[in-house]
Design an enzyme around this catalytic site. Structure first.
Site, PDB file in Angstrom:
ATOM      1  N   GLY A 194     -34.311   8.079  -9.245  1.00 25.39           N
ATOM      2  CA  GLY A 194     -34.031   6.758  -9.805  1.00 25.39           C
ATOM      3  C   GLY A 194     -34.972   6.417 -10.938  1.00 25.39           C
ATOM      4  N   SER A 218     -33.716   6.479 -14.793  1.00 23.69           N
ATOM      5  CA  SER A 218     -33.005   5.840 -15.910  1.00 23.69           C
ATOM      6  C   SER A 218     -32.377   4.512 -15.519  1.00 23.69           C
ATOM      7  CB  SER A 218     -31.907   6.771 -16.426  1.00 23.69           C
ATOM      8  OG  SER A 218     -32.443   8.023 -16.742  1.00 23.69           O
ATOM      9  N   GLU A 254     -39.546  19.602 -13.160  1.00 23.67           N
ATOM     10  CA  GLU A 254     -38.158  19.342 -13.488  1.00 23.67           C
ATOM     11  C   GLU A 254     -37.692  20.169 -14.679  1.00 23.67           C
ATOM     12  OE1 GLU A 254     -37.214  15.149 -13.715  1.00 23.67           O
ATOM     13  OE2 GLU A 254     -35.314  15.576 -14.697  1.00 23.67           O
TER      14      GLU A 254
HETATM   15  C1  LIG Z   1     -25.357  14.595 -16.358  1.00 23.41           C
HETATM   16  C2  LIG Z   1     -26.518  13.679 -16.348  1.00 23.41           C
HETATM   17  C3  LIG Z   1     -27.227  13.478 -15.184  1.00 23.41           C
HETATM   18  C4  LIG Z   1     -28.285  12.596 -15.139  1.00 23.41           C
HETATM   19  N1  LIG Z   1     -28.931  12.395 -13.944  1.00 23.41           N
HETATM   20  C5  LIG Z   1     -29.930  11.494 -13.886  1.00 23.41           C
HETATM   21  C6  LIG Z   1     -30.577  11.189 -12.648  1.00 23.41           C
HETATM   22  O1  LIG Z   1     -30.227  11.772 -11.610  1.00 23.41           O
HETATM   23  N2  LIG Z   1     -31.549  10.275 -12.621  1.00 23.41           N
HETATM   24  C7  LIG Z   1     -31.962   9.641 -13.744  1.00 23.41           C
HETATM   25  O2  LIG Z   1     -32.872   8.818 -13.656  1.00 23.41           O
HETATM   26  N3  LIG Z   1     -31.388   9.875 -14.955  1.00 23.41           N
HETATM   27  C8  LIG Z   1     -30.381  10.792 -15.035  1.00 23.41           C
HETATM   28  N4  LIG Z   1     -29.777  11.036 -16.248  1.00 23.41           N
HETATM   29  C9  LIG Z   1     -30.170  10.252 -17.400  1.00 23.41           C
HETATM   30  C10 LIG Z   1     -30.971  11.027 -18.437  1.00 23.41           C
HETATM   31  O3  LIG Z   1     -32.284  11.216 -18.002  1.00 23.41           O
HETATM   32  C11 LIG Z   1     -30.890  10.216 -19.734  1.00 23.41           C
HETATM   33  O4  LIG Z   1     -29.568  10.380 -20.196  1.00 23.41           O
HETATM   34  C12 LIG Z   1     -31.845  10.650 -20.783  1.00 23.41           C
HETATM   35  O5  LIG Z   1     -33.167  10.361 -20.418  1.00 23.41           O
HETATM   36  C13 LIG Z   1     -31.534   9.968 -22.120  1.00 23.41           C
HETATM   37  O6  LIG Z   1     -31.398   8.601 -21.997  1.00 23.41           O
HETATM   38  P1  LIG Z   1     -30.106   7.854 -22.605  1.00 23.41           P
HETATM   39  O7  LIG Z   1     -28.925   8.559 -22.110  1.00 23.41           O
HETATM   40  O8  LIG Z   1     -30.257   6.430 -22.297  1.00 23.41           O
HETATM   41  O9  LIG Z   1     -30.162   8.085 -24.152  1.00 23.41           O
HETATM   42  P2  LIG Z   1     -31.094   7.343 -25.224  1.00 23.41           P
HETATM   43  O10 LIG Z   1     -32.506   7.353 -24.783  1.00 23.41           O
HETATM   44  O11 LIG Z   1     -30.503   6.048 -25.572  1.00 23.41           O
HETATM   45  O12 LIG Z   1     -30.963   8.338 -26.435  1.00 23.41           O
HETATM   46  C14 LIG Z   1     -29.810   8.432 -27.272  1.00 23.41           C
HETATM   47  C15 LIG Z   1     -30.139   9.384 -28.403  1.00 23.41           C
HETATM   48  O13 LIG Z   1     -31.256   8.884 -29.146  1.00 23.41           O
HETATM   49  C16 LIG Z   1     -32.288   9.840 -29.185  1.00 23.41           C
HETATM   50  N5  LIG Z   1     -33.588   9.189 -29.121  1.00 23.41           N
HETATM   51  C17 LIG Z   1     -34.015   8.231 -28.262  1.00 23.41           C
HETATM   52  N6  LIG Z   1     -35.297   7.936 -28.477  1.00 23.41           N
HETATM   53  C18 LIG Z   1     -35.717   8.704 -29.498  1.00 23.41           C
HETATM   54  C19 LIG Z   1     -36.954   8.884 -30.165  1.00 23.41           C
HETATM   55  N7  LIG Z   1     -38.051   8.213 -29.828  1.00 23.41           N
HETATM   56  N8  LIG Z   1     -37.005   9.798 -31.157  1.00 23.41           N
HETATM   57  C20 LIG Z   1     -35.899  10.519 -31.495  1.00 23.41           C
HETATM   58  N9  LIG Z   1     -34.725  10.398 -30.905  1.00 23.41           N
HETATM   59  C21 LIG Z   1     -34.620   9.513 -29.907  1.00 23.41           C
HETATM   60  C22 LIG Z   1     -32.057  10.699 -27.963  1.00 23.41           C
HETATM   61  O14 LIG Z   1     -32.648  11.978 -28.082  1.00 23.41           O
HETATM   62  C23 LIG Z   1     -30.554  10.767 -27.917  1.00 23.41           C
HETATM   63  O15 LIG Z   1     -30.115  11.756 -28.799  1.00 23.41           O
HETATM   64  C24 LIG Z   1     -28.692  11.920 -16.301  1.00 23.41           C
HETATM   65  C25 LIG Z   1     -28.008  12.141 -17.489  1.00 23.41           C
HETATM   66  C26 LIG Z   1     -26.928  13.000 -17.527  1.00 23.41           C
HETATM   67  C27 LIG Z   1     -26.210  13.197 -18.811  1.00 23.41           C
END
Ligand SMILES: Cc1cc2nc3c(=O)[nH]c(=O)nc-3n(C[C@H](O)[C@H](O)[C@H](O)COP(=O)(O)OP(=O)(O)OC[C@H]3O[C@@H](n4cnc5c(N)ncnc54)[C@H](O)[C@@H]3O)c2cc1C
Lengths: 358, 381
Positions: free
Chosen positions: B131, B133, B248
């Site tokens: 938990g 994101s 991880e």
């Molecule tokens: C299949 C799947 C399973 C998952 N399972 C889990 C889970 O079990 N538990 C959990 O907690 N989370 C989980 N996640 C979430 C995952 O950890 C997040 O998707 C990830 O951390 C990115 O966050 P976001 O999707 O909000 O994208 P954002 O952070 O909004 O990013 C969007 C884009 O902007 C870019 N970006 C953001 N900040 C910056 C920066 N500072 N510099 C450059 N580029 C940037 C990113 O690289 C990306 O390309 C899962 C995700 C997926 C797809």
């Protein structure tokens, strides 16, 4: 790593750095053979690093010897250290006398072949090879050929073959050999059982992989340092995220060259064991490092800007070597096809077991 | 070379026997599991299968015996993991607990927490989810808003977690949330061990782009946690989470997600592929073999107690590139139109790989974030 290996590693790193001054590198590019530099390298015993102690060598482990090649490559030192180490190892394996000065091995390209035939008490050696590294400098050339169902090493004096000079992009000698020569019986001897005709290529590729890893690591260091030094828009260019992402990409490729070099060096330890002369680890290493080399050189130049494109800046000594070495002793495609054939032969069930032998 | 070391991986004694034993087990267990299922890799969920692995002693392998572990080395564990992944075994149920929740409990948990949970995890009977994101906190994990407030007999949690993989099929969540004011971005956070059957917790599965439901929205509305739910030290959440990430990021699941497709590609190409196909296969193999070497090296570093966060980020970043390249290259070599669930195995496997590839460089830290970590490791930030 043993204590001796560590001492050898540290002392030679200092020696390489001392020797590879810009002035000497420019002189080498102009075609002047750096005999004094070679004398220092030889005095330290490095050309015998891979020769077992019982045969009069230093007897380093393959990984440590590959580490020396990588270390020399970080400085672009223009001497045939890798080639002489390998030539001496071939001579020791065949029980022939070791080389007294710089030496090399042939063939160095996948298609090139020599033939050996018995003539009375001696041998007739015939054939040609392109782009043999440092042949015009070497005192001795170790030529590997097949005869009578065996793989043999022939010890040939350079003065008997007159190589035709050529160069690579880094202006290191890469020479053509045309050989049609009578050799005395004691200049030819069989290599250990299990070794195949692609052995010299595999040996050379293993050490080129080490050299690529060394040069790659140094290019990364130089590029990171430059990114922290050079300022534009009021801050170091390394603070810009676009530049950081490129350098991170480069670091990944450099890490891959390191893994590749370690895998490839395994061949040097294994080939004398039963079943150990399988070139697969070398194929994987050389193909992977060769692919990385281009990306590493490209990013290094991008980050360095125009200054890195000059003859005056030292970056090109390394990037020209990356661009040359990746194509020597078999290019990426050559080794990739070899791996591919092994995968196809292993089939869907055998692929994973094949990977886990590495 | 000055920035990061990848020491040669150690070949643990008994490795070959262990590998043979795992292979034998998997050959029997997965005999009837088609490639179209095996391509799910570590997203495939099967609680019965996890229980069988637990019975074999292949979950929590490195943990102390008193907590249900087997005290095997990290490299022995690595062998089991990579064999499971290469075979396409359905490991999702226990994967998170084995990989990071268990080790976190071992490091930070109270004696009671460890005794209560670790033996059940190792038995393959207790599953965990992550938990971290939230809707407004993805890459910027320190921006989490879910909050736990102290009550008389414990904590009360409010907020929403998002993308929580298999929350709907897990027993516990390791919750990362705020425990004090927002001005202290890192210091004001903690981790909790959340029993997902408690009241005030609603789990809603979210369909991914292929329609599959593996991740979830988890909403906390005045969810009451007992005092014993705090994991580790209050206020130390950020450091604890960062410690988790090296586990991880460096494992074999970071480059083997589409390995089953590579196997099917070799089947489709037959025994005499074109020179072009051979070079493509060889190139992919050179990448995988080198990644495996680097990743095993990181396993060795973790075993020694080092903190290879930089090396782990490098492995994950390189690994995702290859995992994503496999379907792209497969389509250059085999003319097929991918289709999920097709009777044609290659079509089905390729379809699954294409639809899931985008996640490989998002989950567990996006490509851009990893490269930022690498840049910091290089001394650029
Ligand atoms: C299949 C799947 C399973 C998952 N399972 C889990 C889970 O079990 N538990 C959990 O907690 N989370 C989980 N996640 C979430 C995952 O950890 C997040 O998707 C990830 O951390 C990115 O966050 P976001 O999707 O909000 O994208 P954002 O952070 O909004 O990013 C969007 C884009 O902007 C870019 N970006 C953001 N900040 C910056 C920066 N500072 N510099 C450059 N580029 C940037 C990113 O690289 C990306 O390309 C899962 C995700 C997926 C797809």
């Amino acid at each position: 790593m043993s204590e001796t290996s560590e001492i050898v590693r540290d002392m030679s790193a200092r020696l390489f750095a001392d020797l590879a001054t810009p002035a000497r590198l420019y002189k080498a590019e102009a075609g002047v053979w750096d005999q004094p530099a070679w004398d220092r390298v030889q005095m330290m015993g490095l050309p015998l690093a891979l020769v077992p102690e019982e045969a009069g060598g230093v007897g380093l482990e393959a990984a440590d010897a590959a580490g020396l090649v990588a270390s020399a490559a970080t400085t672009a030192l223009p001497v045939p250290l890798a080639e002489t180490m390998l030539a001496n190892r071939l001579l020791a394996d065949a029980g022939l006398p070791l080389a007294e000065g710089p030496a090399t091995l042939a063939p160095a390209r996948p298609g090139d072949r020599f033939t050996l035939e018995r003539r009375g008490a001696g041998w007739h050696l015939h054939g040609g090879a392109e782009r043999v590294p440092w042949a015009s400098i070497a005192g001795d050339i170790v030529i590997v050929a097949e005869a009578e169902g065996q793989v043999l090493a022939a010890r040939v004096a350079r003065s008997d073959v007159t190589p035709l000079p050529g160069r690579n992009l880094a202006l290191e000698p890469r020479d053509r050999l045309e050989v049609d020569l009578e050799l005395p019986g004691d200049a030819v001897a069989p290599l250990p059982a299990g070794i195949t005709i692609c052995h010299p290529l595999a040996l050379g590729a293993a050490f080129r992989t080490a050299a690529l890893a060394g040069a790659a690591a140094r290019v990364l260091d130089m590029t990171v340092a430059y990114a922290n030094e050079r300022s534009q828009f009021g801050r170091p260019i390394g603070k810009f995220q676009a530049v950081q992402q490129s350098l991170a990409l480069m670091a990944g490729q450099v890490a891959a060259t390191k893994g590749a070099a370690d895998l490839a060096a395994g061949y040097l330890d294994a080939y004398s064991q039963p079943g150990g002369a399988d070139p697969l680890p070398v194929a994987i290493g050389k193909a992977r490092a060769g692919e990385a080399a281009g990306m590493i050189a490209a990013i290094a130049h991008q980050v360095h800007g125009a200054i890195g494109f000059t003859h005056e800046h030292a970056l090109h000594f390394l990037t020209k070597r990356l661009w040359s070495w990746r194509d020597e002793f078999g290019n990426d495609a050559h080794w990739q096809r070899l791996i591919g054939r092994r995968m196809a032969a292993a089939g869907p069930k055998g692929l994973w077991p094949l990977l886990t032998t590495l | 070379m000055s920035h990061f070391a990848f020491p040669p991986p150690i070949h643990p004694p008994g490795a070959d026997d262990l590998r043979a034993e795992v292979r034998q087990f998997l050959a029997e267990e997965l005999a009837s599991r088609p490639a179209s299922q095996r391509i799910k890799s570590w997203s495939g969920y099967d609680a019965d299968f996890s229980r069988k692995l637990g019975q074999r002693g292949w979950i929590g392998m490195t943990w102390p015996k008193e907590y249900g572990g087997r005290e095997r080395s990290a490299l022995e564990r690595y062998i089991v993991l990579e064999e499971l992944l290469a075979a396409g075994a359905p490991v999702a149920a226990h994967w998170i607990a084995d990989r990071q929740s268990g080790p976190l409990l071992l490091k930070e948990g109270t004696e009671e927490q460890k005794r209560h949970l670790l033996p059940r995890i190792a038995a393959g009977e207790c599953f965990f989810c992550i938990g971290m994101s939230e809707p407004d906190s993805g890459s910027d994990l320190a921006a989490v808003r879910t909050r736990a407030v102290r009550t008389q007999d414990g904590w009360r949690v409010n907020g929403t977690k998002l993308w929580t993989t298999y929350a709907h099929k897990s027993h516990y969540m390791i919750l990362y949330c705020r425990t004090s004011g927002v001005d202290d971005r890192h210091g004001g956070t903690s981790q909790f061990l959340v029993d997902l059957t408690l009241p005030g917790i609603t789990i809603r599965p979210i369909a991914d782009l292929s329609g599959e439901r593996h991740f979830n929205e988890v909403v906390f509305e005045d969810a009451p946690l007992p005092a014993s739910a705090l994991l580790g030290t209050e206020g130390n959440g950020w450091n604890q989470v960062m410690g988790e990430l090296a586990y991880e990021r460096s494992g074999p699941e970071r480059f083997l997600s589409t390995f089953v497709l590579l196997v099917e590609l070799i089947r489709a190409l037959g025994t005499d592929p074109s020179d072009q196909a051979l070079a493509v296969l060889g190139r992919l193999c050179s990448h995988l073999a080198v990644l495996r070497r680097l990743s095993r090296s990181v396993a060795g570093l973790l075993q020694e107690g080092a903190n290879p966060a930089l090396q782990a980020a490098l492995v994950k970043d390189l690994g995702a590139v290859v995992e994503q390249e496999i379907p792209e290259l497969a389509r250059q070599l085999v003319a097929t139109e991918p289709m999920l669930g097709s009777d044609d195995i290659f079509q089905a496997v390729q379809g699954y790989a294409i639809l899931n590839a985008p996640a490989f460089s998002l989950r567990g830290g996006t490509r851009e974030i990893l490269r930022g970590i690498i840049a910091r490791g290089l001394g650029l930030r």
